[in-house]
Write a protein that holds these residues in place. Structure first.
Motif, mmCIF file in Angstrom:
data_model
loop_
_atom_site.group_PDB
_atom_site.id
_atom_site.type_symbol
_atom_site.label_atom_id
_atom_site.label_comp_id
_atom_site.label_asym_id
_atom_site.label_seq_id
_atom_site.Cartn_x
_atom_site.Cartn_y
_atom_site.Cartn_z
ATOM 1 N N LYS A 10 47.178 40.213 77.012
ATOM 2 C CA LYS A 10 46.588 40.276 75.678
ATOM 3 C C LYS A 10 47.404 41.204 74.802
ATOM 4 O O LYS A 10 47.802 42.277 75.229
ATOM 5 C CB LYS A 10 45.153 40.808 75.736
ATOM 6 N N ARG A 11 47.653 40.797 73.555
ATOM 7 C CA ARG A 11 48.357 41.636 72.600
ATOM 8 C C ARG A 11 47.712 41.494 71.235
ATOM 9 O O ARG A 11 46.783 40.720 71.076
ATOM 10 C CB ARG A 11 49.846 41.318 72.559
ATOM 11 N N ALA A 12 48.206 42.259 70.289
ATOM 12 C CA ALA A 12 47.616 42.283 68.962
ATOM 13 C C ALA A 12 47.739 40.920 68.293
ATOM 14 O O ALA A 12 48.763 40.245 68.417
ATOM 15 C CB ALA A 12 48.273 43.352 68.110
ATOM 16 N N SER A 13 46.678 40.531 67.574
ATOM 17 C CA SER A 13 46.711 39.294 66.794
ATOM 18 C C SER A 13 46.595 39.648 65.319
ATOM 19 O O SER A 13 46.243 40.769 64.969
ATOM 20 C CB SER A 13 45.584 38.356 67.224
ATOM 21 N N ARG A 14 46.903 38.694 64.475
ATOM 22 C CA ARG A 14 46.911 38.944 63.040
ATOM 23 C C ARG A 14 45.828 38.138 62.349
ATOM 24 O O ARG A 14 45.429 37.082 62.813
ATOM 25 C CB ARG A 14 48.277 38.604 62.439
ATOM 26 N N GLY A 15 45.399 38.676 61.218
ATOM 27 C CA GLY A 15 44.389 37.997 60.426
ATOM 28 C C GLY A 15 44.342 38.587 59.039
ATOM 29 O O GLY A 15 45.277 39.268 58.609
ATOM 30 N N ASN A 16 43.274 38.317 58.332
ATOM 31 C CA ASN A 16 43.116 38.797 56.966
ATOM 32 C C ASN A 16 41.987 39.809 56.880
ATOM 33 O O ASN A 16 40.948 39.646 57.512
ATOM 34 C CB ASN A 16 42.800 37.637 56.013
ATOM 35 N N ARG A 17 42.212 40.832 56.076
ATOM 36 C CA ARG A 17 41.153 41.754 55.677
ATOM 37 C C ARG A 17 40.626 41.215 54.355
ATOM 38 O O ARG A 17 41.412 41.000 53.430
ATOM 39 C CB ARG A 17 41.708 43.164 55.512
ATOM 40 N N ILE A 18 39.342 40.961 54.267
ATOM 41 C CA ILE A 18 38.767 40.342 53.076
ATOM 42 C C ILE A 18 37.883 41.356 52.371
ATOM 43 O O ILE A 18 36.917 41.868 52.944
ATOM 44 C CB ILE A 18 37.979 39.072 53.432
ATOM 45 N N SER A 19 38.204 41.652 51.117
ATOM 46 C CA SER A 19 37.434 42.620 50.341
ATOM 47 C C SER A 19 36.186 41.958 49.750
ATOM 48 O O SER A 19 35.964 40.752 49.901
ATOM 49 C CB SER A 19 38.300 43.195 49.218
ATOM 50 N N HIS A 20 35.404 42.762 49.056
ATOM 51 C CA HIS A 20 34.188 42.247 48.420
ATOM 52 C C HIS A 20 34.532 41.194 47.366
ATOM 53 O O HIS A 20 33.798 40.229 47.174
ATOM 54 C CB HIS A 20 33.411 43.402 47.776
ATOM 55 N N SER A 21 35.677 41.368 46.681
ATOM 56 C CA SER A 21 36.101 40.392 45.667
ATOM 57 C C SER A 21 36.810 39.192 46.289
ATOM 58 O O SER A 21 37.333 38.345 45.588
ATOM 59 C CB SER A 21 37.025 41.055 44.656
#
Length: 75
Positions: A10-21
């Motif tokens: 297992k290693r780090a995966s990527r994604g999105n940080r989604i703000s309130h806007s």
């Protein structure tokens, strides 16, 4: 050394940080890695492994000897 589980890979995966806007910025999801020291009777020494929490449970279930054989077989 990479941030990777030696047992399961297992290693780090990527994604999105989604703000309130709903603005998206990139982020990484890091695995929960723990450093654990095991005594190996056949080698007569301690071995330190970097494992995820699921990898720790796998080593506890199959034993350290079988786990080291599996790690050596997988590279």
């Amino acid at each position: 050394m990479t941030k990777q589980c030696q047992m399961l890979g297992k290693r780090a995966s990527r994604g999105n940080r989604i703000s309130h806007s709903h603005k998206k910025t990139r982020r990484t999801f890091s695995p929960n890695l723990q450093s654990k020291r095991y005594w190996v009777p056949s080698l007569q020494r301690h071995v330190t492994l970097t494992l995820s929490t699921k990898g720790l449970k796998t080593v506890d279930r199959i034993g350290i000897e079988a786990a080291l054989a599996r790690i050596a077989r997988n590279g």
